[in-house]
Design a protein around this motif. Structure first.
Motif, PDB file in Angstrom:
ATOM      1  N   HIS A 181      23.293  11.880  62.595  1.00 49.45           N
ATOM      2  CA  HIS A 181      22.196  11.959  63.550  1.00 49.45           C
ATOM      3  C   HIS A 181      20.874  11.650  62.864  1.00 49.45           C
ATOM      4  O   HIS A 181      19.991  10.996  63.443  1.00 49.45           O
ATOM      5  CB  HIS A 181      22.161  13.328  64.219  1.00 49.45           C
ATOM      6  CG  HIS A 181      21.311  13.363  65.441  1.00 49.45           C
ATOM      7  ND1 HIS A 181      20.108  14.027  65.480  1.00 49.45           N
ATOM      8  CD2 HIS A 181      21.464  12.803  66.666  1.00 49.45           C
ATOM      9  CE1 HIS A 181      19.569  13.882  66.677  1.00 49.45           C
ATOM     10  NE2 HIS A 181      20.356  13.147  67.412  1.00 49.45           N
ATOM     11  N   ALA A 182      20.727  12.100  61.623  1.00 48.99           N
ATOM     12  CA  ALA A 182      19.508  11.804  60.865  1.00 48.99           C
ATOM     13  C   ALA A 182      19.360  10.300  60.671  1.00 48.99           C
ATOM     14  O   ALA A 182      18.258   9.752  60.753  1.00 48.99           O
ATOM     15  CB  ALA A 182      19.539  12.520  59.516  1.00 48.99           C
ATOM     16  N   ILE A 183      20.490   9.629  60.434  1.00 46.35           N
ATOM     17  CA  ILE A 183      20.455   8.176  60.259  1.00 46.35           C
ATOM     18  C   ILE A 183      20.060   7.500  61.566  1.00 46.35           C
ATOM     19  O   ILE A 183      19.190   6.627  61.592  1.00 46.35           O
ATOM     20  CB  ILE A 183      21.820   7.663  59.752  1.00 46.35           C
ATOM     21  CG1 ILE A 183      22.065   8.173  58.328  1.00 46.35           C
ATOM     22  CG2 ILE A 183      21.892   6.142  59.806  1.00 46.35           C
ATOM     23  CD1 ILE A 183      23.483   8.010  57.852  1.00 46.35           C
ATOM     24  N   VAL A 212      22.102  22.875  64.292  1.00 47.33           N
ATOM     25  CA  VAL A 212      22.713  22.353  63.055  1.00 47.33           C
ATOM     26  C   VAL A 212      21.643  21.723  62.177  1.00 47.33           C
ATOM     27  O   VAL A 212      21.609  21.943  60.959  1.00 47.33           O
ATOM     28  CB  VAL A 212      23.836  21.340  63.382  1.00 47.33           C
ATOM     29  CG1 VAL A 212      24.326  20.646  62.119  1.00 47.33           C
ATOM     30  CG2 VAL A 212      24.996  22.030  64.090  1.00 47.33           C
ATOM     31  N   GLU A 213      20.745  20.952  62.783  1.00 49.23           N
ATOM     32  CA  GLU A 213      19.702  20.286  61.995  1.00 49.23           C
ATOM     33  C   GLU A 213      18.700  21.270  61.408  1.00 49.23           C
ATOM     34  O   GLU A 213      18.052  20.968  60.410  1.00 49.23           O
ATOM     35  CB  GLU A 213      19.003  19.236  62.848  1.00 49.23           C
ATOM     36  CG  GLU A 213      19.911  18.036  63.113  1.00 49.23           C
ATOM     37  CD  GLU A 213      19.282  16.969  63.972  1.00 49.23           C
ATOM     38  OE1 GLU A 213      18.432  17.314  64.827  1.00 49.23           O
ATOM     39  OE2 GLU A 213      19.653  15.801  63.804  1.00 49.23           O
ATOM     40  N   ARG A 214      18.596  22.460  62.005  1.00 49.85           N
ATOM     41  CA  ARG A 214      17.735  23.511  61.432  1.00 49.85           C
ATOM     42  C   ARG A 214      18.419  24.227  60.277  1.00 49.85           C
ATOM     43  O   ARG A 214      17.833  25.079  59.638  1.00 49.85           O
ATOM     44  CB  ARG A 214      17.374  24.541  62.497  1.00 49.85           C
ATOM     45  CG  ARG A 214      16.288  24.141  63.437  1.00 49.85           C
ATOM     46  CD  ARG A 214      15.711  25.330  64.182  1.00 49.85           C
ATOM     47  NE  ARG A 214      16.696  26.160  64.833  1.00 49.85           N
ATOM     48  CZ  ARG A 214      16.991  26.131  66.134  1.00 49.85           C
ATOM     49  NH1 ARG A 214      16.381  25.272  66.924  1.00 49.85           N
ATOM     50  NH2 ARG A 214      17.892  26.944  66.647  1.00 49.85           N
ATOM     51  N   LEU A 267      29.046  17.343  66.855  1.00 54.90           N
ATOM     52  CA  LEU A 267      28.406  18.297  65.950  1.00 54.90           C
ATOM     53  C   LEU A 267      28.801  18.042  64.498  1.00 54.90           C
ATOM     54  O   LEU A 267      27.979  18.185  63.589  1.00 54.90           O
ATOM     55  CB  LEU A 267      28.739  19.732  66.365  1.00 54.90           C
ATOM     56  CG  LEU A 267      28.085  20.189  67.666  1.00 54.90           C
ATOM     57  CD1 LEU A 267      28.560  21.580  68.052  1.00 54.90           C
ATOM     58  CD2 LEU A 267      26.565  20.140  67.555  1.00 54.90           C
ATOM     59  N   VAL A 268      30.049  17.657  64.269  1.00 56.08           N
ATOM     60  CA  VAL A 268      30.481  17.321  62.907  1.00 56.08           C
ATOM     61  C   VAL A 268      29.686  16.122  62.399  1.00 56.08           C
ATOM     62  O   VAL A 268      29.220  16.102  61.246  1.00 56.08           O
ATOM     63  CB  VAL A 268      31.998  17.055  62.864  1.00 56.08           C
ATOM     64  CG1 VAL A 268      32.416  16.427  61.549  1.00 56.08           C
ATOM     65  CG2 VAL A 268      32.770  18.356  63.104  1.00 56.08           C
ATOM     66  N   LEU A 269      29.496  15.119  63.246  1.00 52.65           N
ATOM     67  CA  LEU A 269      28.716  13.945  62.852  1.00 52.65           C
ATOM     68  C   LEU A 269      27.268  14.320  62.538  1.00 52.65           C
ATOM     69  O   LEU A 269      26.681  13.804  61.588  1.00 52.65           O
ATOM     70  CB  LEU A 269      28.769  12.887  63.952  1.00 52.65           C
ATOM     71  CG  LEU A 269      30.083  12.112  64.010  1.00 52.65           C
ATOM     72  CD1 LEU A 269      30.264  11.446  65.368  1.00 52.65           C
ATOM     73  CD2 LEU A 269      30.131  11.079  62.905  1.00 52.65           C
ATOM     74  N   VAL A 270      26.718  15.223  63.321  1.00 54.15           N
ATOM     75  CA  VAL A 270      25.356  15.684  63.051  1.00 54.15           C
ATOM     76  C   VAL A 270      25.308  16.350  61.677  1.00 54.15           C
ATOM     77  O   VAL A 270      24.423  16.065  60.860  1.00 54.15           O
ATOM     78  CB  VAL A 270      24.874  16.662  64.147  1.00 54.15           C
ATOM     79  CG1 VAL A 270      23.578  17.351  63.734  1.00 54.15           C
ATOM     80  CG2 VAL A 270      24.696  15.930  65.476  1.00 54.15           C
TER      81      VAL A 270
END
Length: 197
Positions: free
Chosen positions: A108-110, A168-170, A100-103
């Motif tokens: 994650h976008a990358i 997280v992405e939202r 989740l920290v990486l996201v």
């Protein structure tokens, strides 16, 4: 002769290439819809466009280098976070948290951008390898805890992780999502520890 900003030419080249890869990663994290241009990447890294050709033959070569760089970085970060805690129950929770920290950091976008920009068998194989690398330490921790169905439980834990990733992405609060995901999984791993004792 270009100015060398490191003790050796090899270290200088490695630092320049790292700067270019990091610049390309930033462009991808911002939502690029195409492979970043050499001009855009070079400008972001503070280098001349012509410098790009010393490190990458083409934009496709840059994309391949980004893939080679991104996937192992993710796996290594998760493995490091899991190695920093004691006990398989805490390693399972560290697995969720590190992902989740990486996201939240945009990784994650990358990874998503890379899969969209370079679809095909090679990226699919790399993506599968990444997930296998990620699942292995999780499966090892669950096995150590005495989980009856390691594959099934890994899948369920990753389903929680994927739902949390979407939150997280939202733009939902990272700390709340991290706590909620841990709250969902903690009773299970705590129960496995209790049963083992």
């Amino acid at each position: 002769m270009p100015r060398i900003n490191a003790p050796t030419v090899g270290e200088h080249r490695a630092a320049q290439q790292r700067a270019l890869l990091d610049a390309a990663r930033e462009v991808l994290a911002e939502g690029a819809t195409d492979i970043p241009s050499f001009g855009e990447v070079a400008a972001r890294a503070g280098l001349a466009r012509s410098s790009m050709y010393q490190y990458f033959k083409s934009r496709q070569h840059l994309l391949e280098a980004l893939i080679e760089d991104a996937f192992p970085r993710w796996s290594a970060r998760v493995a490091e976070a899991m190695a920093e805690v004691d006990g398989p129950d805490r390693r399972v929770l560290a697995y969720i948290d590190a992902n989740l920290v990486l996201v939240a950091e945009g990784e994650h976008a990358i990874a998503t951008a890379l899969t969209q920009l370079a679809p095909g068998p090679e990226i699919d194989a790399r993506s599968r390898a990444l997930h296998e690398d990620l699942y292995t330490p999780l499966a090892d921790a669950l096995r150590e805890l005495g989980a009856e169905d390691v594959a099934g439980m890994s899948e369920l834990i990753n389903a929680v992780l994927h739902a949390a990733t979407r939150q997280v992405e939202r733009g939902e609060d990272l700390e709340l999502v991290r706590r909620t995901a841990a709250d969902l999984v903690r009773p299970y791993v705590t129960d496995l520890v209790r049963r083992a004792d």
